[in-house]
Design an enzyme around this catalytic site. Structure first.
Site, PDB file in Angstrom:
ATOM      1  N   HIS A  32       4.745   5.618   7.018  1.00  0.00           N
ATOM      2  CA  HIS A  32       4.481   6.892   7.534  1.00  0.00           C
ATOM      3  C   HIS A  32       4.861   8.007   6.484  1.00  0.00           C
ATOM      4  O   HIS A  32       6.034   7.803   5.670  1.00  0.00           O
ATOM      5  CB  HIS A  32       4.970   7.182   8.920  1.00  0.00           C
ATOM      6  N   CYS A  46      11.396   1.690   9.598  1.00  0.00           N
ATOM      7  CA  CYS A  46      10.083   2.167   9.015  1.00  0.00           C
ATOM      8  C   CYS A  46      10.335   2.479   7.573  1.00  0.00           C
ATOM      9  O   CYS A  46      11.467   2.637   6.929  1.00  0.00           O
ATOM     10  CB  CYS A  46       9.554   3.381   9.739  1.00  0.00           C
TER      11      CYS A  46
END
Length: 188
Positions: free
Chosen positions: A143, A159
């Site tokens: 992301h 992440c």
């Protein structure tokens, strides 16, 4: 050697330390803050692999994400990765994509950082950034970020984060179903 970067590109631009930084929900970085150092900027590089073109290969120790182009080439992006205790490896696929995704920190993250909001709508100040690619079988995503200074560091809860201009570029290139190979250390 599958996934072996050329010697000139192996992690020499990527810091090895863990950056201590807290999430900053609501912070909107300026354009000048999103300008990465040259070694972390998106670029075409020499990259040997047996993986098919279009495959995403993440080298967490180097702080780079590669999109295989074929012909011993890949597009390389500087990334932020999981801090100590939050790194992982494996073979996965992209199962979903979202523009300006909402952010709901998982209970484990709230327990570690109780000051975090329980929900934050997508938008420029959202820690998920401009786009997200959801990695199947995990709680992890590739992301954007509202903290461009974290690129090149081990900062996340697992992440992989890119500056918003890079995640927008990657999002446009990657369809749902794309193979993702996550490696913690380069192969010898």
């Amino acid at each position: 050697m599958a996934g072996t970067p050329a010697p000139a590109q192996t992690g020499r631009f990527a810091p090895v330390e863990t950056l201590k930084i807290d999430d900053q929900p609501g912070y909107v970085p300026g354009t000048d803050e999103e300008q990465l150092p040259p070694g972390l900027q998106r670029q075409m590089v020499f990259f040997r692999t047996t993986e098919a073109p279009g495959t995403i290969i993440v080298h967490t120790s180097e702080r780079f994400l590669y999109v295989v182009q074929g012909n011993n080439r890949a597009i390389r992006y500087g990334i932020g990765v999981g801090r100590d205790g939050f790194q992982w490896q494996g073979l996965k696929t992209i199962v979903r994509k979202a523009e300006w995704p909402d952010w709901t920190p998982p209970p484990e993250m709230i327990e570690r950082q109780p000051y975090l909001p329980r929900f934050m709508a997508g938008g420029p100040g959202n820690p998920m950034g401009a786009r997200a690619l959801y990695i199947g079988g995990t709680v992890y995503r590739i992301h954007g970020t509202n903290q461009p200074q974290t690129i090149g560091h081990a900062v996340s809860s697992g992440c992989f984060r890119l500056v918003n201009s890079d995640i927008e570029d990657l999002y446009a290139r990657i369809p749902v179903g794309t193979r993702v190979v996550v490696r913690q250390a380069p192969e010898l």
